[in-house]
Scaffold this motif. Structure first.
Motif, PDB file in Angstrom:
ATOM      1  N   PHE A   1       0.832  -1.215   0.000  1.00 12.48           N
ATOM      2  CA  PHE A   1       0.000   0.000   0.000  1.00 12.48           C
ATOM      3  C   PHE A   1       0.866   1.265   0.000  1.00 12.48           C
ATOM      4  CE2 PHE A   1      -4.431  -1.449   1.703  1.00 12.48           C
ATOM      5  CZ  PHE A   1      -4.688  -2.005   0.471  1.00 12.48           C
ATOM      6  N   ALA A   2       1.971   1.223   0.772  1.00 13.58           N
ATOM      7  CA  ALA A   2       2.851   2.399   0.800  1.00 13.58           C
ATOM      8  C   ALA A   2       3.403   2.686  -0.589  1.00 13.58           C
ATOM      9  CB  ALA A   2       3.997   2.171   1.783  1.00 13.58           C
ATOM     10  N   MET A   3       3.635   1.615  -1.352  1.00 12.21           N
ATOM     11  CA  MET A   3       4.216   1.793  -2.688  1.00 12.21           C
ATOM     12  C   MET A   3       3.164   2.084  -3.750  1.00 12.21           C
ATOM     13  SD  MET A   3       7.353  -0.894  -2.648  1.00 12.21           S
ATOM     14  CE  MET A   3       8.101  -0.245  -4.119  1.00 12.21           C
ATOM     15  N   ILE A   4       1.911   2.071  -3.373  1.00 13.58           N
ATOM     16  CA  ILE A   4       0.852   2.424  -4.326  1.00 13.58           C
ATOM     17  C   ILE A   4       0.253   3.795  -4.011  1.00 13.58           C
ATOM     18  CG2 ILE A   4      -1.543   1.892  -4.913  1.00 13.58           C
ATOM     19  CD1 ILE A   4      -0.847  -0.900  -5.350  1.00 13.58           C
ATOM     20  N   TYR A   5      -0.159   3.999  -2.769  1.00 18.57           N
ATOM     21  CA  TYR A   5      -0.945   5.199  -2.478  1.00 18.57           C
ATOM     22  C   TYR A   5      -0.121   6.480  -2.479  1.00 18.57           C
ATOM     23  CZ  TYR A   5      -5.121   2.506  -1.710  1.00 18.57           C
ATOM     24  OH  TYR A   5      -6.203   1.702  -1.914  1.00 18.57           O
ATOM     25  N   PHE A   6       1.074   6.456  -1.897  1.00 17.43           N
ATOM     26  CA  PHE A   6       1.854   7.700  -1.912  1.00 17.43           C
ATOM     27  C   PHE A   6       2.312   8.048  -3.339  1.00 17.43           C
ATOM     28  CE2 PHE A   6       5.236  10.697  -1.133  1.00 17.43           C
ATOM     29  CZ  PHE A   6       4.629  11.536  -0.204  1.00 17.43           C
ATOM     30  N   PRO A   7       2.794   7.081  -4.110  1.00 14.22           N
ATOM     31  CA  PRO A   7       3.122   7.400  -5.509  1.00 14.22           C
ATOM     32  C   PRO A   7       1.937   7.958  -6.305  1.00 14.22           C
ATOM     33  CG  PRO A   7       4.156   5.354  -4.918  1.00 14.22           C
ATOM     34  CD  PRO A   7       3.282   5.743  -3.755  1.00 14.22           C
ATOM     35  N   LEU A   8       0.722   7.504  -5.980  1.00  9.19           N
ATOM     36  CA  LEU A   8      -0.439   8.050  -6.702  1.00  9.19           C
ATOM     37  C   LEU A   8      -0.561   9.559  -6.476  1.00  9.19           C
ATOM     38  CD1 LEU A   8      -3.251   5.361  -6.224  1.00  9.19           C
ATOM     39  CD2 LEU A   8      -2.257   6.113  -8.383  1.00  9.19           C
ATOM     40  N   VAL A   9      -0.239  10.015  -5.258  1.00  8.37           N
ATOM     41  CA  VAL A   9      -0.287  11.454  -4.985  1.00  8.37           C
ATOM     42  C   VAL A   9       0.712  12.176  -5.899  1.00  8.37           C
ATOM     43  CG1 VAL A   9       0.003  13.252  -3.237  1.00  8.37           C
ATOM     44  CG2 VAL A   9      -0.977  11.054  -2.582  1.00  8.37           C
TER      45      VAL A   9
END
Lengths: 110, 676
Positions: free
Chosen positions: B446-454
């Motif tokens: 999740f850390a590697m998906i949600y923050f990159p989406l920002v």
């Protein structure tokens, strides 16, 4: 199933999954509260006000994003890895009830 | 009315055959998986295999199905739309995901799995019924799941259809199908106002997802979730690399965002002099300009929806448009088109009328005006996209003031455990080592998906300006933009597969959950306990078909901002289930009246707070005209938690304790044989 009948039911040994789960739940809720406090205080403390603030970037991101969100996120992820792999107990969750007791007629399987 | 002095042609953002092939392969893989799952299903007992995968999910399957189901169209379309619209402040909005995994899996993962094993439960209502020995608890849970989850499915159908529209834009099959659909539906009230391309794609998606979910059951859902989880992960990483490369580095993107002034939003009706000889379309990516009466500059607008001037008519319906305000942005956009070679939108002269009202107001009701609607917070200001609370079109306090930031942290941190789809997965893993590894693995995932989406969609503000009035489509727009600019059009098929996968993995899981609730908890437990497996199987298939059809109909005219629907539905489920389920897992004294009243105690404040908002929206009540759904800044889910906790405690303490034998079964190491 093996059953016993102790004189006082309240003295029966507690289920270890319940006992361990309860302890782990309080730790998780505590971590949740700490992370909330850090994220909101640092993000809003450094991020406001928009009009007067000078643009300060770290790795291309506003400083408040890095210190208020990214760093806590990394810390929380490291904690979660430690918690899952090292702290959380490995409990026996028991065996599965057979489906025959749940479905009526036999002999009509697909 | 303004005649159009300068019109730029449609952007290069459109579907390509290469992308279509990639996407077609992905869809084929989904069907292969469903077929393989069906083969497994034939060898096992129907109920536990079809609805729970025989409770033997290992680490990879458990983690990725958990992640893929949690990540819905909201995560991959609604969330990007909000980032695009409000900027960096979305990093705070989503920050609850820092602890979401450990909360969702760790809070009662082992306990719910243990209780489900002890009772042989297959569904959440099933498990609650056995935990309390109460059909009433099960029925209430079923009712909540069926109604709320159905609402949750609507935005998933919408975003998947929008992706298909983007993917198939200009494709001969879609164009001819849409034309045929137009002729079939033009006299049907419900369908007459629907974009035919959207409707065709909606039907295609519905058939695809209903077919493979019905055919393959839980195992197909889990296996496709694994594939979809991998697609989402690599899709996001590739988008991140391409976005940073194309924007010229994150420093540059943030500096440009700092300069941006929020745009103005409105509508336009396009008009031609003579009735059209054939259908004329103005793309939803078309730019057009107007001389500024107050300066030497031009005013720059972008259409956000396709305008259709139908054959034999002279004007389009009102379509959403955006006016770019930032001078530097206008300069950059104008410079990006070939100088002196503007491409006309149509082969005939076009005029247009501007309307001040925002989207979703018909031209008849809208106010014709030279000025469009400004943002309530952020209008005329720079730096708003890089600082909290972020610009907002309607709220003068900004998008995310501090209390709202805290509220959304709690929302995302705590709503996971209350989602029935989450609980079902927690009931399905094989051993406690799996959930321990899952916490570690999914936290990283999740850390590697949600923050990159920002980061990606902050870059999208710079790369694709002027899409604010229909921001829900920013994900597919960005996918096509990145892959076409990089010169690898086939990659677009893979990139759009990520949000498509997110929608699909949520739809399949939730449809299965509704079906299982009806078949298991209503039919098998309450109507016909001795139902044969064959009856159960066909009823399950039928339920799936009916649910899919109902949601498809509801998705024909979906809400404009899908993230609001996602937040509403998941918040409602969490308000009802989270606190009572935690108490059911850990409190010995908790009893049936406490559980029932706890669920209703969570539902009541949630429903009341939303109802006031809806009444206000419909009737504009003066006393509450400034009311937002969040009381004192906190989302209704938060008040639902408090309501359910207080009510559950008070009712439990003032009613009889549960039978000691029942308590002992779930809370003691060895079950006692108590008299009561």
């Amino acid at each position: 199933m093996n059953t016993t009948k102790p004189d006082n039911p309240k003295l029966a040994a507690p289920d270890p999954v319940w006992k361990n789960g309860l302890r782990e739940m309080w730790i998780i809720l505590g971590v949740c509260a700490v992370t909330l406090a850090v994220v909101t205080s640092v993000s809003y403390g450094l991020g406001l006000p928009a009009e007067t603030g000078e643009l300060q970037l770290i790795m291309g991101m506003p400083r408040w994003v890095v210190l208020g969100v990214l760093v806590p996120w990394i810390a929380a992820t490291i904690f979660a890895v430690w918690f899952g792999l090292c702290y959380m107990t490995d409990d026996d969750l028991g065996s599965e009830l057979e489906e025959e007791s749940l479905v009526g007629e036999e002999g009509h399987d697909v | 009315m303004f005649s159009v002095p300068l019109l730029f042609g449609q952007d290069a953002i459109e579907g390509s055959s290469a992308a279509l092939v990639t996407f077609g392969l992905y869809s084929l893989a989904v069907f292969v998986i469903a077929w393989l799952s069906h083969k497994v299903l034939l060898k096992r007992k129907f109920m536990s295999e079809y609805f729970l995968g025989s409770r033997n999910l290992g680490l990879i399957a458990f983690t990725l199905t958990f992640g893929a189901t949690s990540a819905s169209a909201g995560s991959f379309a609604g969330f990007p739309a909000l980032i695009y619209t409000h900027g960096w402040v979305l990093a705070i909005w989503i920050s609850g995901y820092t602890v979401a995994v450990i909360v969702a899996m760790g809070l009662f993962g082992k306990r719910i799995n243990q209780i489900a094993r002890k009772t042989g439960a297959i569904t959440v209502p099933d498990m609650l019924r056995e935990r309390f020995q109460s059909p009433a608890v099960s029925m209430l849970a079923t009712l909540m799941i069926v109604t709320t989850v159905s609402v949750y499915l609507i935005p998933q159908f919408k975003i998947a259809s929008l992706i298909l529209v983007q993917l198939l834009e200009g494709n001969i099959v879609l164009v001819s199908s849409a034309a045929m659909m137009d002729s079939l539906t033009k006299d049907i009230g419900l369908l007459a106002s629907v974009e035919s391309e959207y409707f065709v794609c909606l039907l295609f998606f519905a058939v695809l997802v209903i077919a493979y979910t019905t055919f393959g059951g839980f195992r197909a859902v889990v296996w496709t979730d694994v594939m979809q989880g991998i697609v989402m992960f690599f899709g996001v990483l590739i988008m991140l690399v391409l976005a940073l490369w194309q924007v010229g580095g994150l420093n540059k993107a943030t500096e440009k965002m700092a300069l941006m002034i929020p745009p103005k939003i409105g509508q336009a009706v396009f008009v031609i002099e003579e009735p059209a000889a054939e259908d004329l379309r103005i793309s939803d990516n078309a730019w057009f300009t107007l001389p500024d009466e107050n300066s030497d500059h031009v005013r720059l607008f972008r259409a956000n929806k396709t305008a259709l001037i139908a054959e034999g008519t002279t004007e389009s319906k009102a379509v959403a448009i955006v006016e770019i305000i930032t001078p530097e942005e206008i300069e950059d956009i104008l410079a990006s088109f070939p100088a002196g070679k503007p491409k006309p939108l149509l082969n005939v002269p076009v005029d247009f009328r501007l309307y001040k009202d925002k989207v979703d107001v018909t031209a008849e009701d809208a106010e014709e005006s030279n000025e469009l609607t400004s943002y309530a917070y952020g209008a005329g200001k720079r730096n708003t996209y890089i600082s909290p609370p972020g610009p907002d079109l309607t709220d003068g306090a900004g998008f995310l003031p501090m209390i709202a930031g805290m509220s959304f942290f709690l929302f995302f941190a705590l709503n996971g455990p209350g989602q029935p789809a989450t609980m079902v997965r927690l009931m399905a893993f094989d051993k406690s080592k799996t959930v321990r590894g899952g916490i570690a693995m999914l936290s990283i995932y999740f850390a590697m998906i949600y923050f990159p989406l920002v980061i990606i969609f902050c870059c999208a503000r710079v790369l694709i300006p002027g899409a604010d009035a229909n921001a829900d489509r920013i994900m597919p727009l960005m996918s096509f933009h990145l892959s076409q600019t990089a010169g690898v059009p086939w990659l677009a098929g893979f990139l759009v597969a990520a949000p498509f996968a997110a929608a699909m993995s949520t739809v399949d899981s939730f449809m299965l959950m509704i079906s299982s609730s009806i078949v298991r908890d209503v039919y098998q437990k309450s109507i016909k306990p001795n139902a044969t497996q064959r009856e159960v199987k066909w009823l399950s298939y039928g339920c799936m078909l009916v649910i899919g059809t109902i949601v498809t109909v509801l998705s024909i005219n979906p809400p404009n901002v899908i993230q609001h629907v996602v937040v509403f539905a998941s918040g409602g489920l969490a308000a009802v289930f989270t606190v009572p389920t935690i108490l059911a897992m850990y409190w010995r004294r908790f009893n049936t009246p406490g559980m029932l009243c706890g669920m209703l105690g969570g539902l009541a404040p949630f429903t009341v707070l939303y109802s006031i908002k809806w009444i206000n929206d419909l009737y504009e009540v003066p006393l509450i005209k400034d009311y937002s759904v969040s009381l004192f800044g906190f989302h209704p889910m938060f008040w639902g938690f408090i309501g359910s906790g207080v009510v559950a405690y008070l009712v439990t303490m003032n009613t009889d304790p549960p039978p000691e034998k029942l308590v002992s079964k779930f809370f003691d190491a060895e079950e006692i044989e108590a008299e009561n």
